[in-house]
Write a protein that holds these residues in place. Sequence first.
Motif, PDB file in Angstrom:
ATOM      1  N   THR A  54       0.832  -1.197   0.000  1.00  0.00           N
ATOM      2  CA  THR A  54       0.000   0.000   0.000  1.00  0.00           C
ATOM      3  C   THR A  54       0.869   1.250   0.000  1.00  0.00           C
ATOM      4  OG1 THR A  54      -0.110   0.138   2.420  1.00  0.00           O
ATOM      5  CG2 THR A  54      -1.724  -1.287   1.310  1.00  0.00           C
ATOM      6  N   THR A  55       0.219   2.412  -0.178  1.00  0.00           N
ATOM      7  CA  THR A  55       0.951   3.679  -0.201  1.00  0.00           C
ATOM      8  C   THR A  55       1.632   3.966   1.136  1.00  0.00           C
ATOM      9  OG1 THR A  55      -1.127   4.800   0.366  1.00  0.00           O
ATOM     10  CG2 THR A  55      -0.521   4.715  -1.973  1.00  0.00           C
ATOM     11  N   SER A  56       1.110   3.373   2.209  1.00  0.00           N
ATOM     12  CA  SER A  56       1.725   3.563   3.523  1.00  0.00           C
ATOM     13  C   SER A  56       2.853   2.577   3.787  1.00  0.00           C
ATOM     14  CB  SER A  56       0.660   3.434   4.619  1.00  0.00           C
ATOM     15  OG  SER A  56       0.068   2.143   4.584  1.00  0.00           O
ATOM     16  N   GLY A  57       3.088   1.672   2.819  1.00  0.00           N
ATOM     17  CA  GLY A  57       4.168   0.704   2.966  1.00  0.00           C
ATOM     18  C   GLY A  57       3.770  -0.608   3.597  1.00  0.00           C
ATOM     19  N   ASP A  58       2.477  -0.772   3.914  1.00  0.00           N
ATOM     20  CA  ASP A  58       2.004  -2.023   4.505  1.00  0.00           C
ATOM     21  C   ASP A  58       1.737  -3.058   3.417  1.00  0.00           C
ATOM     22  OD1 ASP A  58       2.026  -0.938   7.086  1.00  0.00           O
ATOM     23  OD2 ASP A  58       0.036  -0.068   6.808  1.00  0.00           O
ATOM     24  N   GLU A  59       1.777  -4.327   3.807  1.00  0.00           N
ATOM     25  CA  GLU A  59       1.503  -5.417   2.875  1.00  0.00           C
ATOM     26  C   GLU A  59       0.071  -5.882   3.045  1.00  0.00           C
ATOM     27  OE1 GLU A  59       4.318  -8.932   1.959  1.00  0.00           O
ATOM     28  OE2 GLU A  59       2.785  -9.802   3.279  1.00  0.00           O
ATOM     29  N   ALA A  60      -0.676  -5.911   1.937  1.00  0.00           N
ATOM     30  CA  ALA A  60      -2.049  -6.423   1.945  1.00  0.00           C
ATOM     31  C   ALA A  60      -2.079  -7.724   1.159  1.00  0.00           C
ATOM     32  CB  ALA A  60      -2.997  -5.397   1.323  1.00  0.00           C
ATOM     33  N   VAL A  61      -2.411  -8.825   1.833  1.00  0.00           N
ATOM     34  CA  VAL A  61      -2.470 -10.140   1.188  1.00  0.00           C
ATOM     35  C   VAL A  61      -3.791 -10.276   0.447  1.00  0.00           C
ATOM     36  CG1 VAL A  61      -2.448 -12.636   1.541  1.00  0.00           C
ATOM     37  CG2 VAL A  61      -0.968 -11.163   2.925  1.00  0.00           C
ATOM     38  N   ILE A  62      -3.714 -10.460  -0.858  1.00  0.00           N
ATOM     39  CA  ILE A  62      -4.908 -10.594  -1.694  1.00  0.00           C
ATOM     40  C   ILE A  62      -5.385 -12.042  -1.723  1.00  0.00           C
ATOM     41  CG2 ILE A  62      -5.817 -10.327  -4.045  1.00  0.00           C
ATOM     42  CD1 ILE A  62      -3.672  -8.152  -4.442  1.00  0.00           C
ATOM     43  N   ASN A  63      -4.437 -12.963  -1.873  1.00  0.00           N
ATOM     44  CA  ASN A  63      -4.809 -14.373  -1.966  1.00  0.00           C
ATOM     45  C   ASN A  63      -3.576 -15.222  -1.687  1.00  0.00           C
ATOM     46  OD1 ASN A  63      -6.433 -16.583  -2.334  1.00  0.00           O
ATOM     47  ND2 ASN A  63      -6.617 -16.388  -4.557  1.00  0.00           N
ATOM     48  N   VAL A  64      -3.810 -16.468  -1.339  1.00  0.00           N
ATOM     49  CA  VAL A  64      -2.748 -17.464  -1.213  1.00  0.00           C
ATOM     50  C   VAL A  64      -3.128 -18.616  -2.128  1.00  0.00           C
ATOM     51  CG1 VAL A  64      -1.434 -18.961   0.324  1.00  0.00           C
ATOM     52  CG2 VAL A  64      -2.309 -16.773   1.172  1.00  0.00           C
ATOM     53  N   VAL A  65      -2.289 -18.919  -3.126  1.00  0.00           N
ATOM     54  CA  VAL A  65      -2.627 -19.908  -4.143  1.00  0.00           C
ATOM     55  C   VAL A  65      -1.848 -21.193  -3.923  1.00  0.00           C
ATOM     56  CG1 VAL A  65      -3.369 -18.246  -5.876  1.00  0.00           C
ATOM     57  CG2 VAL A  65      -0.952 -18.823  -5.713  1.00  0.00           C
ATOM     58  N   LYS A  66      -2.435 -22.304  -4.379  1.00  0.00           N
ATOM     59  CA  LYS A  66      -1.883 -23.625  -4.125  1.00  0.00           C
ATOM     60  C   LYS A  66      -1.813 -24.419  -5.419  1.00  0.00           C
ATOM     61  CE  LYS A  66      -6.417 -25.536  -2.986  1.00  0.00           C
ATOM     62  NZ  LYS A  66      -7.118 -24.369  -3.540  1.00  0.00           N
ATOM     63  N   LYS A  67      -1.386 -25.668  -5.304  1.00  0.00           N
ATOM     64  CA  LYS A  67      -1.254 -26.574  -6.443  1.00  0.00           C
ATOM     65  C   LYS A  67      -2.541 -26.612  -7.263  1.00  0.00           C
ATOM     66  CE  LYS A  67      -0.256 -31.430  -7.548  1.00  0.00           C
ATOM     67  NZ  LYS A  67       0.144 -32.750  -6.993  1.00  0.00           N
ATOM     68  N   GLY A  68      -2.414 -26.395  -8.585  1.00  0.00           N
ATOM     69  CA  GLY A  68      -3.562 -26.417  -9.478  1.00  0.00           C
ATOM     70  C   GLY A  68      -4.185 -25.069  -9.726  1.00  0.00           C
ATOM     71  N   ASP A  69      -3.857 -24.069  -8.885  1.00  0.00           N
ATOM     72  CA  ASP A  69      -4.415 -22.727  -9.074  1.00  0.00           C
ATOM     73  C   ASP A  69      -3.643 -21.988 -10.162  1.00  0.00           C
ATOM     74  OD1 ASP A  69      -6.260 -23.116  -7.082  1.00  0.00           O
ATOM     75  OD2 ASP A  69      -5.130 -22.037  -5.544  1.00  0.00           O
TER      76      ASP A  69
END
Length: 219
Positions: A54-69
């Motif tokens: 983000t603009t403030s330098g924080d990390e925003a997790v959108i998704n966590v993907v796995k085998k087959g994704d």
Amino acid sequence: VAVFRGLKRETVEHIVGPASAVVLRSHESLYMQGDPATAFFIVIDGWLKLCRITTSGDEAVINVVKKGDSFGEAVAFSGTGYPHTAEAVTDCRVARIPADHVVQCIRESPDIALAMIATISMHLHNLVQQLEQLKAHSGVQRVAEFLVSMAPLDTESCDIALPYDKVLIAARLGLKPESLSRAFAKLRCLGVNVNSSHVRVGNIAKLRKFASDDRAAIR
């Protein structure tokens, strides 16, 4: 693999013909936010997180993907940069499929475009579901939903090995790590017992009902 569902075997083989396998170690980046989008990817083994800074330098997790994704389909055909960073959570292998090759395949076989559109629509649906969970469900319910998603479909109880560390699980669910710990504690009354990275779920049906109960969110 959902992105190829409904396609003939020879069509799939043609699409993945020029694909290459990328091997990543834990915490190694596949690409960075803003890098030119020249390919889309399919997870062969392991887990990756898709996140934005983000603009403030924080990390925003959108998704966590796995085998087959699969991921990166839409932006790979837009000629823009990747809107997020893809980073390995565990050691993993990822198939990289060049976008220009897929565009050529689509020109030859429009059925491929329909499969791609269906997959992109599924990604959008999943994002809407995540937004709904963040807005309408309590933190404890979100943890319950996560555990239910990890549980086998045809069993009354099970043991679950958490696939990645609790800090990432918390970020994935829009929680602080301390809130995740409190949520696990509150789920004990539903037969959930946590021991390090292992979780015992005594009654999956009861946990599933709680996760979808609007009254639980109000409480």
